[in-house]
Each structure stands twice: as C-alpha cells, then as structure tokens.
Enzyme design. Structure first.
Site, PDB file in Angstrom:
ATOM      1  N   SER A 213       0.784  -1.173  -0.066  1.00 55.34           N
ATOM      2  CA  SER A 213      -0.013   0.189   0.217  1.00 55.34           C
ATOM      3  C   SER A 213       0.914   1.366  -0.178  1.00 55.34           C
ATOM      4  O   SER A 213       0.559   2.417  -0.155  1.00 55.34           O
ATOM      5  CB  SER A 213      -0.908   0.082   1.092  1.00 55.34           C
ATOM      6  OG  SER A 213      -0.106  -0.245   2.465  1.00 55.34           O
TER       7      SER A 213
ATOM      8  N   GLU B 122       0.342 -12.512  -1.314  1.00 56.79           N
ATOM      9  CA  GLU B 122      -1.357 -12.773  -1.585  1.00 56.79           C
ATOM     10  C   GLU B 122      -1.730 -13.849  -2.240  1.00 56.79           C
ATOM     11  O   GLU B 122      -1.093 -14.432  -3.242  1.00 56.79           O
ATOM     12  CB  GLU B 122      -1.729 -11.425  -2.409  1.00 56.79           C
ATOM     13  CG  GLU B 122      -1.434 -10.016  -1.819  1.00 56.79           C
ATOM     14  CD  GLU B 122      -2.155  -9.136  -2.325  1.00 56.79           C
ATOM     15  OE1 GLU B 122      -2.758  -9.029  -3.471  1.00 56.79           O
ATOM     16  OE2 GLU B 122      -2.025  -7.821  -1.979  1.00 56.79           O
TER      17      GLU B 122
ATOM     18  N   GLU C 225      -8.636 -10.074   4.491  1.00 56.69           N
ATOM     19  CA  GLU C 225      -8.885  -8.652   4.139  1.00 56.69           C
ATOM     20  C   GLU C 225     -10.510  -8.658   3.497  1.00 56.69           C
ATOM     21  O   GLU C 225     -10.418  -9.260   2.423  1.00 56.69           O
ATOM     22  CB  GLU C 225      -7.985  -7.875   3.076  1.00 56.69           C
ATOM     23  CG  GLU C 225      -8.438  -6.508   2.827  1.00 56.69           C
ATOM     24  CD  GLU C 225      -7.353  -5.790   2.066  1.00 56.69           C
ATOM     25  OE1 GLU C 225      -6.130  -6.220   1.972  1.00 56.69           O
ATOM     26  OE2 GLU C 225      -7.729  -4.455   1.538  1.00 56.69           O
TER      27      GLU C 225
HETATM   28  O1  KIV Z   1      -0.345  -3.376   1.972  1.00 59.62           O
HETATM   29  C1  KIV Z   1      -1.055  -3.298   2.905  1.00 59.62           C
HETATM   30  O2  KIV Z   1      -1.388  -2.223   3.531  1.00 59.62           O
HETATM   31  C2  KIV Z   1      -1.621  -4.409   3.447  1.00 59.62           C
HETATM   32  C3  KIV Z   1      -2.662  -4.390   4.229  1.00 59.62           C
HETATM   33  C4  KIV Z   1      -3.919  -3.787   4.024  1.00 59.62           C
HETATM   34  C5  KIV Z   1      -3.048  -5.700   5.105  1.00 59.62           C
HETATM   35  O3  KIV Z   1      -1.424  -5.767   2.929  1.00 59.62           O
END
Ligand code: KIV
Length: 263
Positions: A43, A112, A179
């Site tokens: 993220s 993932e 998630e």
């Molecule tokens: O990249 C991220 O922030 C995540 C979280 C939402 C678990 O994978």
C-alpha cells in the site's frame, strides 16, 4: 515479538496489533508504542507515492522502504510485502525477491492468495523465511476481482477461502491476513486454523487487526472505507500545526531568542 509469539498469542487469546509503516520517522514513533508488528505493505505505492493501486509497487520500492523502517523500528517485528508478480516467476526469481526483502530488513515476507503459491511458501519456510499469507480481498488482483469488493459472500467463495487458508497453513504460513471478508466467515476461518488470522475489514473475531498508518491517524481525507477507524484527527491537527508555524513566521513571533545562535 518474534515469529513464535504469533502462535502463543493466538493460544492465549491475546490479540495481535499490526500497523503499516513505510518510513524511518514513523518507525521511530511506532517503536515507542506496544504495537506487535509493523507491515511494510505494498500500500506504500498508494499512501507514499500517490499511485491509484498497489500494482505499481516494485521490489526496489519495497526494499527502499523496508530498509528505512528497519533503521527506526528498534526490535519490532517487520513484515515486508512481496510486490505484484515478484513471486509469480520462476522459483529461483521468487526466492531472490524474498531474499532481497529480508536482506533489506524484513523479518518475514507477506504474499497474496493461495492458488499457485503453496510450493513457494513451503520452499521459503523451509529456507528459514517466515511467510504471512493474505486472503480475501487481495488488492494485487483487483482487476481480476472486478474491483475492491468484499470477498467470500457466496457459499462457493466462502468454501474456497476456507480451503485456501488451510492450504497456506499447511504450506507453513505463520499467520494469515484476512481482508474484507464477512465477519462470520472470518470467525470460522480463525477457528479452523492453528495459526493466527489478522483482519482488516474482517470483523472482531480474528486473532488480530491491521490498519494502514495514515488511516488510523486520520491523515487520509479522500479514502474512508467502512472498515477504517481514524483514532485521531491527524489531518486537521497537523494542518493546524503547520498554519500556526506560518502565522508565527509572518508575525515575526518565530524564531525567538532561544532559537538563535549567539556570536
Ligand atoms: O499493503 C497493505 O497495506 C496490506 C494491508 C492492507 C494488510 O497488505
């Protein structure tokens, strides 16, 4: 906190707290809190670089941020996200991707989905690299999923998610992020696993929770999904601090005598 404490915490019913972290200053701040685990999430591409999704995160970007976090995080346990497609190549390239992330300062990697990843998870865990799984809404697959949608709503997709969680546990994952899945499904998955689940938009019955740093501090003005709670109005408070500084500069109130060097 180390990788073994994740199991212990689940056994004791002691909830795990995880927060994303992307830079040295935030890592210093989080190091002073009792948070259990820092996630250098992909993220970062959105929160720190302004991209519209996580697909723009590269291995170089993840290593750069992981390394900065590791310099500020003290003894916090750091999980580094394996970015888009970095673990969907040859086994050798996938292992090299995990290697560089660990060498940048991660103590574990996160990837993932389960389909097609079990062999790699097993290989990494047998090579001494702890792996965190990630199921439900997996943002790297956002275009295949048809958008950012709650997953596991049908009987079939719920059954697949339960099966995927068991596949990842069996392959050696030490924890699994869930998630955006319905709370009752997250509860069932949590109960069927011996490894902990860490939820985001997955209700109260997972073994822990994760939030994005900017979201929990209320710094993100444009993106407020249902599962996010801002625990402080950081945007307004920081803006106010900056405005106070600007007025002090303009009025000559800053700097004062104590901020100046004498001859
Ligand atoms: O990249 C991220 O922030 C995540 C979280 C939402 C678990 O994978």
């Amino acid at each position: 906190m180390n990788v073994l404490d994740f199991y212990t915490k689940k056994q004791k019913g002691d909830k795990i707290s995880m927060i994303t972290c992307y830079d040295y200053t935030s890592a210093r701040l989080l190091a002073e809190t009792p948070v259990d685990c820092l996630l250098v999430g992909d993220s970062v591409a959105m929160t720190m670089h302004g991209y519209k999704d996580t697909l723009s995160a590269t291995l170089e970007m993840m290593c750069f941020h992981t390394s900065a976090v590791s310099r500020g995080a003290g003894n916090k346990f750091i999980v580094g996200d394996m970015p888009f497609l970095s673990y969907r190549k040859s086994l050798s390239k996938n292992v090299t991707a995990a290697q560089v992330l660990m060498q940048a300062g991660a103590h574990a990697v996160k990837l993932e989905c389960a389909a097609g990843n079990a062999k790699l998870v097993r290989h990494l865990t047998e090579s001494g690299i702890p792996v965190m799984g990630h199921l439900g809404l997996t943002p790297q697959s956002v275009y295949a999923l048809g958008g950012y949608k709650v997953q596991g709503k049908t009987q079939e997709s719920a059954a697949r998610l339960k099966e995927d969680a068991l596949i990842l546990q069996e392959a050696g994952c030490f924890a699994i992020v869930l998630e955006c899945v319905p709370a009752p499904l997250a509860k069932t998955v949590t109960q069927q696993l011996s490894v902990p689940t860490i939820g985001i938009g997955a209700g109260p019955d997972t073994d822990g929770q994760v939030l994005v740093f900017q979201d929990l501090l209320g710094l993100n003005q444009d993106f407020k999904p249902k599962f996010v709670k801002a625990f402080v109005n950081g945007y307004e408070q920081l803006k106010q601090g900056i405005e106070t500084y600007i007025s002090a500069v303009k009025s000559g109130e800053f700097p004062q005598h104590e901020h100046c060097f004498e001859n």
